[in-house]
Design a protein around this motif. Structure first.
Motif, PDB file in Angstrom:
ATOM      1  N   LYS A 186      42.917 -13.822  44.053  1.00 43.73           N
ATOM      2  CA  LYS A 186      43.390 -12.584  42.713  1.00 43.73           C
ATOM      3  C   LYS A 186      44.361 -11.308  43.201  1.00 43.73           C
ATOM      4  O   LYS A 186      43.954 -11.132  44.701  1.00 43.73           O
ATOM      5  CB  LYS A 186      41.687 -11.742  42.745  1.00 43.73           C
ATOM      6  N   ARG A 187      45.321 -11.333  43.181  1.00 45.31           N
ATOM      7  CA  ARG A 187      45.847  -9.995  43.287  1.00 45.31           C
ATOM      8  C   ARG A 187      46.006  -8.752  42.811  1.00 45.31           C
ATOM      9  O   ARG A 187      45.806  -8.579  42.045  1.00 45.31           O
ATOM     10  CB  ARG A 187      47.674 -10.922  42.161  1.00 45.31           C
ATOM     11  N   VAL A 188      46.173  -7.837  43.912  1.00 49.01           N
ATOM     12  CA  VAL A 188      45.934  -6.452  43.748  1.00 49.01           C
ATOM     13  C   VAL A 188      46.598  -6.087  44.238  1.00 49.01           C
ATOM     14  O   VAL A 188      47.648  -6.156  45.157  1.00 49.01           O
ATOM     15  CB  VAL A 188      44.864  -6.152  44.822  1.00 49.01           C
ATOM     16  N   PHE A 189      47.643  -4.682  43.274  1.00 49.05           N
ATOM     17  CA  PHE A 189      48.826  -4.419  43.692  1.00 49.05           C
ATOM     18  C   PHE A 189      48.383  -2.636  44.456  1.00 49.05           C
ATOM     19  O   PHE A 189      47.729  -2.421  43.672  1.00 49.05           O
ATOM     20  CB  PHE A 189      49.031  -3.891  41.976  1.00 49.05           C
ATOM     21  N   LYS A 190      49.657  -2.310  45.160  1.00 49.72           N
ATOM     22  CA  LYS A 190      49.589  -1.127  45.809  1.00 49.72           C
ATOM     23  C   LYS A 190      49.535   0.547  44.710  1.00 49.72           C
ATOM     24  O   LYS A 190      50.004  -0.447  43.954  1.00 49.72           O
ATOM     25  CB  LYS A 190      50.064  -1.220  46.740  1.00 49.72           C
ATOM     26  N   PRO A 191      48.972   1.130  44.794  1.00 43.38           N
ATOM     27  CA  PRO A 191      49.393   2.652  43.543  1.00 43.38           C
ATOM     28  C   PRO A 191      50.859   2.803  43.513  1.00 43.38           C
ATOM     29  O   PRO A 191      51.171   2.620  42.419  1.00 43.38           O
ATOM     30  CB  PRO A 191      48.951   2.969  44.659  1.00 43.38           C
ATOM     31  N   LEU A 192      51.546   2.491  44.784  1.00 39.41           N
ATOM     32  CA  LEU A 192      52.959   2.745  44.606  1.00 39.41           C
ATOM     33  C   LEU A 192      53.727   1.514  45.144  1.00 39.41           C
ATOM     34  O   LEU A 192      54.973   1.817  45.215  1.00 39.41           O
ATOM     35  CB  LEU A 192      53.416   4.177  46.011  1.00 39.41           C
ATOM     36  N   GLY A 193      53.794   0.734  44.514  1.00 38.38           N
ATOM     37  CA  GLY A 193      54.344  -0.704  44.076  1.00 38.38           C
ATOM     38  C   GLY A 193      55.272  -0.954  42.672  1.00 38.38           C
ATOM     39  O   GLY A 193      55.291  -0.524  42.287  1.00 38.38           O
ATOM     40  N   LEU A 204      56.093   8.918  39.763  1.00 38.20           N
ATOM     41  CA  LEU A 204      55.482   8.819  40.730  1.00 38.20           C
ATOM     42  C   LEU A 204      54.357   8.104  40.051  1.00 38.20           C
ATOM     43  O   LEU A 204      53.398   7.269  39.913  1.00 38.20           O
ATOM     44  CB  LEU A 204      55.655   9.712  41.561  1.00 38.20           C
ATOM     45  N   ASN A 205      54.210   9.555  38.735  1.00 40.63           N
ATOM     46  CA  ASN A 205      53.178   9.047  37.182  1.00 40.63           C
ATOM     47  C   ASN A 205      53.153   7.191  37.125  1.00 40.63           C
ATOM     48  O   ASN A 205      52.230   7.180  36.914  1.00 40.63           O
ATOM     49  CB  ASN A 205      52.450  10.433  37.052  1.00 40.63           C
ATOM     50  N   ILE A 222      54.803   5.276  37.901  1.00 37.52           N
ATOM     51  CA  ILE A 222      54.558   4.046  38.934  1.00 37.52           C
ATOM     52  C   ILE A 222      52.805   3.857  39.151  1.00 37.52           C
ATOM     53  O   ILE A 222      52.517   2.962  39.211  1.00 37.52           O
ATOM     54  CB  ILE A 222      55.823   4.180  40.351  1.00 37.52           C
ATOM     55  N   ARG A 223      52.559   4.955  39.601  1.00 31.60           N
ATOM     56  CA  ARG A 223      50.901   4.624  39.585  1.00 31.60           C
ATOM     57  C   ARG A 223      50.484   4.411  38.498  1.00 31.60           C
ATOM     58  O   ARG A 223      49.670   2.881  38.582  1.00 31.60           O
ATOM     59  CB  ARG A 223      50.209   6.236  40.039  1.00 31.60           C
ATOM     60  N   THR A 224      50.300   4.420  37.207  1.00 32.36           N
ATOM     61  CA  THR A 224      49.746   4.128  35.666  1.00 32.36           C
ATOM     62  C   THR A 224      50.508   2.814  35.828  1.00 32.36           C
ATOM     63  O   THR A 224      48.832   2.046  35.683  1.00 32.36           O
ATOM     64  CB  THR A 224      50.984   4.769  35.128  1.00 32.36           C
ATOM     65  N   CYS A 225      51.666   2.207  36.161  1.00 24.67           N
ATOM     66  CA  CYS A 225      51.747   0.856  35.793  1.00 24.67           C
ATOM     67  C   CYS A 225      50.987   0.044  36.187  1.00 24.67           C
ATOM     68  O   CYS A 225      51.001  -0.866  36.076  1.00 24.67           O
ATOM     69  CB  CYS A 225      53.735   0.611  36.046  1.00 24.67           C
ATOM     70  N   ASN A 226      51.178   0.551  37.976  1.00 26.51           N
ATOM     71  CA  ASN A 226      50.605  -0.333  38.915  1.00 26.51           C
ATOM     72  C   ASN A 226      48.534  -0.253  38.859  1.00 26.51           C
ATOM     73  O   ASN A 226      48.191  -1.830  38.886  1.00 26.51           O
ATOM     74  CB  ASN A 226      50.342   0.294  40.171  1.00 26.51           C
ATOM     75  N   ILE A 227      48.058   0.592  38.408  1.00 24.72           N
ATOM     76  CA  ILE A 227      46.438   0.867  37.151  1.00 24.72           C
ATOM     77  C   ILE A 227      46.718  -0.226  36.545  1.00 24.72           C
ATOM     78  O   ILE A 227      45.896  -0.889  36.848  1.00 24.72           O
ATOM     79  CB  ILE A 227      46.284   1.775  37.367  1.00 24.72           C
ATOM     80  N   VAL A 228      47.887  -0.556  35.879  1.00 22.15           N
ATOM     81  CA  VAL A 228      47.819  -1.597  34.533  1.00 22.15           C
ATOM     82  C   VAL A 228      47.695  -2.820  35.208  1.00 22.15           C
ATOM     83  O   VAL A 228      46.783  -3.558  34.728  1.00 22.15           O
ATOM     84  CB  VAL A 228      48.901  -0.696  32.859  1.00 22.15           C
ATOM     85  N   CYS A 229      48.590  -3.224  36.067  1.00 22.17           N
ATOM     86  CA  CYS A 229      48.954  -4.171  36.975  1.00 22.17           C
ATOM     87  C   CYS A 229      47.417  -4.922  37.347  1.00 22.17           C
ATOM     88  O   CYS A 229      47.481  -6.106  36.880  1.00 22.17           O
ATOM     89  CB  CYS A 229      49.926  -4.179  37.797  1.00 22.17           C
ATOM     90  N   ASN A 230      46.545  -3.881  37.511  1.00 18.36           N
ATOM     91  CA  ASN A 230      45.664  -4.765  38.538  1.00 18.36           C
ATOM     92  C   ASN A 230      44.636  -4.483  37.733  1.00 18.36           C
ATOM     93  O   ASN A 230      44.034  -5.547  37.666  1.00 18.36           O
ATOM     94  CB  ASN A 230      45.048  -3.261  39.413  1.00 18.36           C
ATOM     95  N   ARG A 231      45.251  -4.193  36.321  1.00 25.34           N
ATOM     96  CA  ARG A 231      44.165  -5.231  35.365  1.00 25.34           C
ATOM     97  C   ARG A 231      44.082  -5.522  33.622  1.00 25.34           C
ATOM     98  O   ARG A 231      43.198  -6.509  34.029  1.00 25.34           O
ATOM     99  CB  ARG A 231      43.786  -3.466  34.063  1.00 25.34           C
ATOM    100  N   ILE A 232      45.569  -5.734  34.227  1.00 23.19           N
ATOM    101  CA  ILE A 232      45.928  -7.087  33.459  1.00 23.19           C
ATOM    102  C   ILE A 232      45.708  -8.881  34.720  1.00 23.19           C
ATOM    103  O   ILE A 232      45.067  -9.434  34.599  1.00 23.19           O
ATOM    104  CB  ILE A 232      47.361  -6.796  33.247  1.00 23.19           C
TER     105      ILE A 232
END
Length: 122
Positions: free
Chosen positions: A85-92, A20-21, A23-33
């Motif tokens: 702008k695309r925004v990704f959900k925390p558990l996407g 879970l952590n 996935i959350r980290t990946c989606n935070i990074v996706c939002n930054r990208i």
């Protein structure tokens, strides 16, 4: 040839939290990208990769392959349209490939931010 396999992982509680952590980290990074792609109006995978890869690797604890998968996820999201702008959900969902997920017997080896996890499955 693509192979799709539907399995049920059987992680212990610690492994489930790690996944879970991750996935959350990946989606935070996706939002930054996505922020950078949107600011620079750069939606070409090759050019976006060169803009964000090293910065992302230096500022996160993600593996090289996961960073590449995050860049790809952002680019694929913008293929649907570049007016918003695309925004990704925390558990996407995040895409795993053979470098991130492998199988041996009835055990899956999955990359996580806490290192490789060996998880049973059915």
């Amino acid at each position: 040839m693509k192979l799709t396999l539907q399995i049920k992982l059987l992680p212990i509680e610690e492994q489930a939290l790690s996944l879970l952590n991750t996935i959350r980290t990946c989606n935070i990074v996706c939002n930054r990208i996505s922020d950078i792609a949107w600011e620079k109006k750069e939606f070409n995978q090759y050019r976006l990769h060169h803009l964000v890869y090293h910065q992302t690797r230096d500022s996160s604890n993600l593996s090289a392959q996961i960073v590449v998968r995050c860049i790809s996820k952002v680019i694929n999201a913008y293929k649907a349209g570049k007016k918003k702008k695309r925004v990704f959900k925390p558990l996407g969902a995040i895409t795993y490939d053979s470098r991130v997920l492998s199988y041996k017997g009835n055990t899956a080896s999955v990359w996580s931010i806490d290192g490789r996890l060996r998880i049973g499955f059915v």
